[in-house]
Design a protein around this motif. Sequence first.
Motif, PDB file in Angstrom:
ATOM      1  N   GLY A  15       0.830  -1.195   0.000  1.00 16.16           N
ATOM      2  CA  GLY A  15       0.000   0.000   0.000  1.00 16.16           C
ATOM      3  C   GLY A  15       0.858   1.235   0.000  1.00 16.16           C
ATOM      4  N   PRO A  16       0.272   2.422  -0.205  1.00 19.59           N
ATOM      5  CA  PRO A  16       1.067   3.645  -0.277  1.00 19.59           C
ATOM      6  C   PRO A  16       1.823   3.970   1.000  1.00 19.59           C
ATOM      7  CG  PRO A  16      -1.296   4.129  -0.270  1.00 19.59           C
ATOM      8  CD  PRO A  16      -1.155   2.657  -0.464  1.00 19.59           C
ATOM      9  N   ASP A  17       1.321   3.505   2.151  1.00 16.56           N
ATOM     10  CA  ASP A  17       2.029   3.768   3.396  1.00 16.56           C
ATOM     11  C   ASP A  17       3.243   2.864   3.573  1.00 16.56           C
ATOM     12  OD1 ASP A  17       0.313   1.601   3.558  1.00 16.56           O
ATOM     13  OD2 ASP A  17      -0.026   1.811   5.708  1.00 16.56           O
ATOM     14  N   ALA A  18       3.450   1.904   2.665  1.00 18.10           N
ATOM     15  CA  ALA A  18       4.608   1.009   2.732  1.00 18.10           C
ATOM     16  C   ALA A  18       5.679   1.381   1.708  1.00 18.10           C
ATOM     17  CB  ALA A  18       4.167  -0.435   2.508  1.00 18.10           C
ATOM     18  N   VAL A  19       5.480   2.478   0.981  1.00 19.87           N
ATOM     19  CA  VAL A  19       6.490   2.910   0.014  1.00 19.87           C
ATOM     20  C   VAL A  19       7.725   3.394   0.766  1.00 19.87           C
ATOM     21  CG1 VAL A  19       7.020   4.512  -1.863  1.00 19.87           C
ATOM     22  CG2 VAL A  19       4.705   3.571  -1.632  1.00 19.87           C
ATOM     23  N   PRO A  20       8.911   2.855   0.460  1.00 22.73           N
ATOM     24  CA  PRO A  20      10.119   3.310   1.162  1.00 22.73           C
ATOM     25  C   PRO A  20      10.373   4.793   0.910  1.00 22.73           C
ATOM     26  CG  PRO A  20      10.548   1.303  -0.104  1.00 22.73           C
ATOM     27  CD  PRO A  20       9.201   1.798  -0.521  1.00 22.73           C
ATOM     28  N   THR A  21      10.924   5.472   1.899  1.00 21.74           N
ATOM     29  CA  THR A  21      11.279   6.873   1.699  1.00 21.74           C
ATOM     30  C   THR A  21      12.471   6.966   0.752  1.00 21.74           C
ATOM     31  OG1 THR A  21      12.590   6.749   3.724  1.00 21.74           O
ATOM     32  CG2 THR A  21      10.392   7.713   3.895  1.00 21.74           C
ATOM     33  N   PRO A  22      12.424   7.842  -0.234  1.00 20.17           N
ATOM     34  CA  PRO A  22      13.541   7.960  -1.175  1.00 20.17           C
ATOM     35  C   PRO A  22      14.772   8.555  -0.493  1.00 20.17           C
ATOM     36  CG  PRO A  22      11.519   8.967  -2.035  1.00 20.17           C
ATOM     37  CD  PRO A  22      11.301   8.704  -0.585  1.00 20.17           C
ATOM     38  N   VAL A  23      15.931   8.249  -1.046  1.00 21.39           N
ATOM     39  CA  VAL A  23      17.166   8.875  -0.588  1.00 21.39           C
ATOM     40  C   VAL A  23      17.072  10.375  -0.860  1.00 21.39           C
ATOM     41  CG1 VAL A  23      19.652   9.025  -0.978  1.00 21.39           C
ATOM     42  CG2 VAL A  23      18.522   6.796  -0.969  1.00 21.39           C
ATOM     43  N   VAL A  24      17.457  11.173   0.120  1.00 24.42           N
ATOM     44  CA  VAL A  24      17.412  12.625  -0.038  1.00 24.42           C
ATOM     45  C   VAL A  24      18.591  13.075  -0.891  1.00 24.42           C
ATOM     46  CG1 VAL A  24      17.533  14.840   1.160  1.00 24.42           C
ATOM     47  CG2 VAL A  24      16.204  12.955   2.141  1.00 24.42           C
ATOM     48  N   GLN A  82      -4.224   5.542  -6.196  1.00 23.80           N
ATOM     49  CA  GLN A  82      -5.382   6.413  -6.261  1.00 23.80           C
ATOM     50  C   GLN A  82      -5.397   7.339  -5.049  1.00 23.80           C
ATOM     51  OE1 GLN A  82      -7.703   6.579  -8.870  1.00 23.80           O
ATOM     52  NE2 GLN A  82      -6.141   5.293  -9.830  1.00 23.80           N
ATOM     53  N   LEU A  83      -5.963   8.513  -5.229  1.00 21.91           N
ATOM     54  CA  LEU A  83      -5.950   9.512  -4.166  1.00 21.91           C
ATOM     55  C   LEU A  83      -6.657   9.012  -2.914  1.00 21.91           C
ATOM     56  CD1 LEU A  83      -5.102  12.368  -3.385  1.00 21.91           C
ATOM     57  CD2 LEU A  83      -7.262  13.204  -4.342  1.00 21.91           C
ATOM     58  N   GLU A  84      -7.746   8.256  -3.091  1.00 18.20           N
ATOM     59  CA  GLU A  84      -8.461   7.758  -1.907  1.00 18.20           C
ATOM     60  C   GLU A  84      -7.619   6.749  -1.127  1.00 18.20           C
ATOM     61  OE1 GLU A  84     -10.393   5.598  -5.511  1.00 18.20           O
ATOM     62  OE2 GLU A  84      -9.587   7.590  -5.021  1.00 18.20           O
ATOM     63  N   GLN A  85      -6.733   6.025  -1.808  1.00 17.74           N
ATOM     64  CA  GLN A  85      -5.826   5.123  -1.101  1.00 17.74           C
ATOM     65  C   GLN A  85      -4.829   5.901  -0.263  1.00 17.74           C
ATOM     66  OE1 GLN A  85      -4.666   3.115  -4.871  1.00 17.74           O
ATOM     67  NE2 GLN A  85      -5.116   1.203  -3.810  1.00 17.74           N
ATOM     68  N   LEU A  86      -4.339   6.999  -0.793  1.00 19.48           N
ATOM     69  CA  LEU A  86      -3.391   7.825  -0.057  1.00 19.48           C
ATOM     70  C   LEU A  86      -4.019   8.396   1.202  1.00 19.48           C
ATOM     71  CD1 LEU A  86      -1.688   9.892  -2.913  1.00 19.48           C
ATOM     72  CD2 LEU A  86      -0.690   8.023  -1.624  1.00 19.48           C
ATOM     73  N   THR A  87      -5.191   8.981   1.045  1.00 20.29           N
ATOM     74  CA  THR A  87      -5.825   9.631   2.194  1.00 20.29           C
ATOM     75  C   THR A  87      -6.267   8.629   3.252  1.00 20.29           C
ATOM     76  OG1 THR A  87      -7.926   9.616   0.989  1.00 20.29           O
ATOM     77  CG2 THR A  87      -6.584  11.595   0.816  1.00 20.29           C
ATOM     78  N   ALA A  88      -6.548   7.395   2.834  1.00 21.09           N
ATOM     79  CA  ALA A  88      -7.006   6.385   3.792  1.00 21.09           C
ATOM     80  C   ALA A  88      -5.868   5.797   4.610  1.00 21.09           C
ATOM     81  CB  ALA A  88      -7.746   5.264   3.063  1.00 21.09           C
ATOM     82  N   THR A  89      -4.664   5.782   4.063  1.00 21.45           N
ATOM     83  CA  THR A  89      -3.556   5.101   4.743  1.00 21.45           C
ATOM     84  C   THR A  89      -2.532   6.039   5.346  1.00 21.45           C
ATOM     85  OG1 THR A  89      -2.384   4.902   2.631  1.00 21.45           O
ATOM     86  CG2 THR A  89      -3.760   3.057   3.295  1.00 21.45           C
ATOM     87  N   GLY A  90      -2.354   7.215   4.796  1.00 25.45           N
ATOM     88  CA  GLY A  90      -1.348   8.137   5.316  1.00 25.45           C
ATOM     89  C   GLY A  90       0.056   7.759   4.865  1.00 25.45           C
ATOM     90  N   GLY A  91       1.060   8.295   5.544  1.00 25.16           N
ATOM     91  CA  GLY A  91       2.450   8.039   5.195  1.00 25.16           C
ATOM     92  C   GLY A  91       3.096   9.242   4.524  1.00 25.16           C
ATOM     93  N   TRP A  92       4.383   9.127   4.242  1.00 20.75           N
ATOM     94  CA  TRP A  92       5.127  10.271   3.691  1.00 20.75           C
ATOM     95  C   TRP A  92       4.606  10.687   2.321  1.00 20.75           C
ATOM     96  CZ3 TRP A  92       7.608  10.360  -0.957  1.00 20.75           C
ATOM     97  CH2 TRP A  92       7.895   9.143  -1.575  1.00 20.75           C
ATOM     98  N   LEU A  93       4.174   9.716   1.517  1.00 18.82           N
ATOM     99  CA  LEU A  93       3.699  10.042   0.176  1.00 18.82           C
ATOM    100  C   LEU A  93       2.408  10.849   0.244  1.00 18.82           C
ATOM    101  CD1 LEU A  93       4.060   9.763  -2.853  1.00 18.82           C
ATOM    102  CD2 LEU A  93       2.939   7.523  -2.738  1.00 18.82           C
ATOM    103  N   ALA A  94       1.503  10.443   1.120  1.00 22.24           N
ATOM    104  CA  ALA A  94       0.261  11.189   1.302  1.00 22.24           C
ATOM    105  C   ALA A  94       0.549  12.602   1.788  1.00 22.24           C
ATOM    106  CB  ALA A  94      -0.651  10.460   2.283  1.00 22.24           C
TER     107      ALA A  94
END
Length: 282
Positions: free
Chosen positions: A132-141, A155-167
């Motif tokens: 899911g989007p909340d399991a996407v690894p954080t990219p190297v800065v 999908q946007l609804e997946q982002l808002t439902a799970t949270g995380g850095w990508l959201a």
Amino acid sequence: MSGTTTEHLPRVEELQAAVEALAAGRFRADRAPAPAPGEVPAGIARPLETTTWATTREVLPVLAASGSSGATSLAVAVASILAPARVVECCSMSATGLAEAATAELGTDASGWCNGTREQVALSRATRVIAGPDAVPTPVVVEAPGWDVLDVGWQLEQLTATGGWLAQQVQHAPAIVVAATASVPSLRRLENTLAALPASATTVVAVRSLGSKRLPAHVRAALGPRTTTHLDRGTWIDVPHEKDLAERGLSGSPLPRSLLNAAHQISRLIGAGSTTKEGISS
């Protein structure tokens, strides 16, 4: 029955344990136990404990309102105009569109990103299945100035439902590009996506044609009020259909000029025109 005793008959506790083992899939020695409720199977990226990502670079999320809208190709094209830039493809490895896009492969970093380059654009894609989007690894800065173009891949609804850095990046981005196709189902999803986006962001709509230069009447009738507003005020960008790119996908070959022209228009609309290349002549 003569000679029968109860010492070899299974006890109630043993029968209950056997039933539980069957339900959990532990009835074969060569099969791993099924995951407990809420547990992610082995080999799949789990939600991250670190849910923030700090970068000093400009960040531009590219969202797909629907499938097959060309969001990954568009992200690479926009990054090519904004270069130096990096495209971070945030989908699972099983859905990547960047497998053949690099002209040079740089290997996998410690965070699990497979990295490559094409001219002044760096490409990063996942090397694991992501649940899911909340399991996407954080990219190297990246410390150097430039842009990080996020090919969101969810999908946007997946982002808002799970949270995380990508959201968080999508929620606080100063500008967002939303890709769609000139079809009734895609434009309906586009309207829903626009309704859910943060009002503070500058939003650009990039609609890929399906071979026609003008919207058919039944497609135009599917436009919602938010989508119509983008069309009227000039924040709707037409992305010409490129048959070869649609059939073959991204490769190390140069991008079509029509796609680069659309990306250049996007760069102007998000306020990056003073720092990007001049328009690509067709």
